[in-house]
Design an enzyme around this catalytic site. Structure first.
Site, PDB file in Angstrom:
ATOM      1  N   ARG A 186     -23.326  -4.642 -15.058  1.00 57.84           N
ATOM      2  CA  ARG A 186     -24.220  -5.696 -15.553  1.00 57.84           C
ATOM      3  C   ARG A 186     -25.704  -5.344 -15.455  1.00 57.84           C
ATOM      4  O   ARG A 186     -26.449  -5.617 -16.395  1.00 57.84           O
ATOM      5  CB  ARG A 186     -23.929  -7.036 -14.848  1.00 57.84           C
ATOM      6  N   CYS A 233     -24.953  10.074 -13.290  1.00 52.36           N
ATOM      7  CA  CYS A 233     -26.023  10.817 -13.949  1.00 52.36           C
ATOM      8  C   CYS A 233     -26.559  10.072 -15.165  1.00 52.36           C
ATOM      9  O   CYS A 233     -26.401  10.509 -16.306  1.00 52.36           O
ATOM     10  CB  CYS A 233     -25.511  12.196 -14.338  1.00 52.36           C
TER      11      CYS A 233
END
Ligand SMILES: *Cc1c(COP(=O)(O)O)cnc(C)c1O
Length: 437
Positions: free
Chosen positions: A333, A365
């Site tokens: 979220r 990443c």
């Protein structure tokens, strides 16, 4: 997303706790949720781990029911499965008497697996596939919330072939701005959802004459994380007008599905005022003489869940970064909606340390893998645990295994005990179904 409407100062740790009575800090055990020390859960099952509280879900369900009851309203609650589709959670709501609102065959089967009867399930969604509709018809689903003329024709054909009759409500798009984040607004004319109000009378009349279709009424769902009753008042007034228009044409209307979208306080602000919301329902549609349904998701489960994580390390790079073992692949979220989640440390002593700003990030990443920016937090050494709050809705359901990260475990707290409800995925399970050629 609550950032779109929240304007107050950021709550500190004490503010976060004060707004969440299911949490308490014990001098020895640290942060507890529904009476269970989070350290005990992390010690047993590791981190990251989802922790859900049955007591919180029950209390929230009861509060919503009480608000309706105070207005002498009979509203049947269909829990929106997409908010959190875990079988153990569906089972909590089934035991409370809830039906389910589903948006796919997978959710339909999950709800049944958790013991919810098909007649108590409504099927929403803008793109139900023919195979999904056939399966739902074969199982005797309670209601289809139809979102287009095309879907209505398809449903008529499929039901006729199957020799069954589909109970249908038409989802009306009331063209109301729910005042929420653009990515979770659904009731504007420009959104893909529902049928324009202007097209409803003709389509409803057609539905009344189509084979395989029993048209019962209307549905609407204007968006998610709505904190004010006002957009509901506008939308429900339009729905009531439509019911009167349809009846004026001699059409029968017996069901009104009020949708979901009730918002919660992600900071320390109050969530939707349920009494005011129920009063709006009473005022706008209480006199229509229809069976009322509601499809809340986030309201029921959001504050009833948290993501428990451990600090991997703190990194100084111009600013302080707290790197957790949880990441955006668990809780998406913040990356997806710029959502704000409260973060509490678990160790009791950490509530007394000086708080300084830190970015709280995951190891994935991607720059978007950031849970919080410039958040005032105490010094958090490697191994310290933190709870990401209000993660019960649209949390685990949106998880992925991006970066080859196995799915986190989940635990349900009930009556002061905790139970494993999903084991942590094993690394080798990540590729177990793959075919090496
Ligand atoms: C997502 C959705 C809900 C639940 O929304 P919440 O904001 O979680 O209450 C209800 N009905 C429909 C049709 C939905 O798409």
């Amino acid at each position: 997303m609550a950032d779109a409407v929240f304007t107050g100062p950021e709550p500190d740790l004490a503010d976060l706790l004060a707004a969440r009575p299911a949490f308490a800090v014990h001098a020895q055990d640290g942060l507890c949720f529904e009476g269970v020390p989070l350290n005990a859960i992390a010690d047993q099952y590791g981190t990251p781990v989802w922790v859900y509280g049955a007591g919180s879900m029950q209390a929230r369900y009861a509060a919503l029911q009480a608000a309706f009851k105070a207005q002498s309203l009979d509203v049947h609650i269909h829990y929106a499965v997409k908010a959190n589709d875990h079988l153990a959670i569906l089972s909590v709501f089934r035991q409370l008497g809830a039906g389910a609102d589903v948006v796919s065959q997978g959710e339909f089967l999950r709800a049944q697996r958790a013991g919810i009867a098909p007649q108590n399930i409504v099927y929403s969604g803008v793109g139900k596939a023919a195979t999904e509709i056939e399966a739902a018809l074969a199982q005797g689903i309670g209601q289809f919330n139809v979102e287009s003329a095309e879907e209505l024709e398809m449903l008529s054909t499929l039901a006729t072939h199957a020799g069954s009759t589909a109970s249908v409500v038409l989802r009306m798009n009331p063209d109301v701005d729910a005042g929420t984040h653009a990515k979770i607004t659904t009731g504007l004319a420009e959104n893909k959802f529902g049928i324009a109000a202007a097209d409803i009378p003709e389509l409803y009349a057609r539905a009344a004459n189509l084979p395989g279709i029993s048209v019962r009424g209307l549905a609407l769902h204007i968006g998610s994380q709505i904190l004010s009753p006002e957009p509901y008042a506008t939308a429900y007034a339009k729905a009531a007008d439509m019911v009167r228009t349809l009846r004026g044409q001699g059409l029968e209307v017996t069901v009104l599905d009020l949708g979901g979208g009730i918002g919660i306080g992600y900071h320390d602000e109050p969530g939707m005022n349920l009494a005011a919301f129920a009063a709006v329902v009473k005022r706008e549609v209480g006199g229509l003489g229809v069976q009322l349904l509601m499809e809340p998701g986030r309201y029921l489960v959001g504050p009833a869940g948290l993501l428990l994580a451990s600090v991997v390390l703190q990194k100084q790079a111009g600013k302080r970064f707290v790197v957790l073992d949880a990441a955006m692949n668990e809780l998406m979220r913040p990356a997806l909606y710029e959502a704000w989640h409260g973060i509490l440390p678990v160790g009791a002593h950490l509530f007394h340390g000086a708080a300084t700003p830190a970015d709280v990030v995951g190891p994935v990443c991607e720059s978007a893998d950031c849970f919080a920016k410039d958040r005032a937090l105490p010094d958090l050494s490697p191994g310290a645990r933190v709870a990401l709050l209000d993660a019960g809705a649209y949390g685990a359901v949106m998880s992925s295994s991006y970066n080859a990260r196995p799915r986190a475990a989940s635990v349900l707290v009930a009556n002061g005990q905790f139970h494993l409800i999903t084991p942590r995925q094993r690394l080798e399970d990540l590729w177990a179904d793959e075919i090496l050629i």
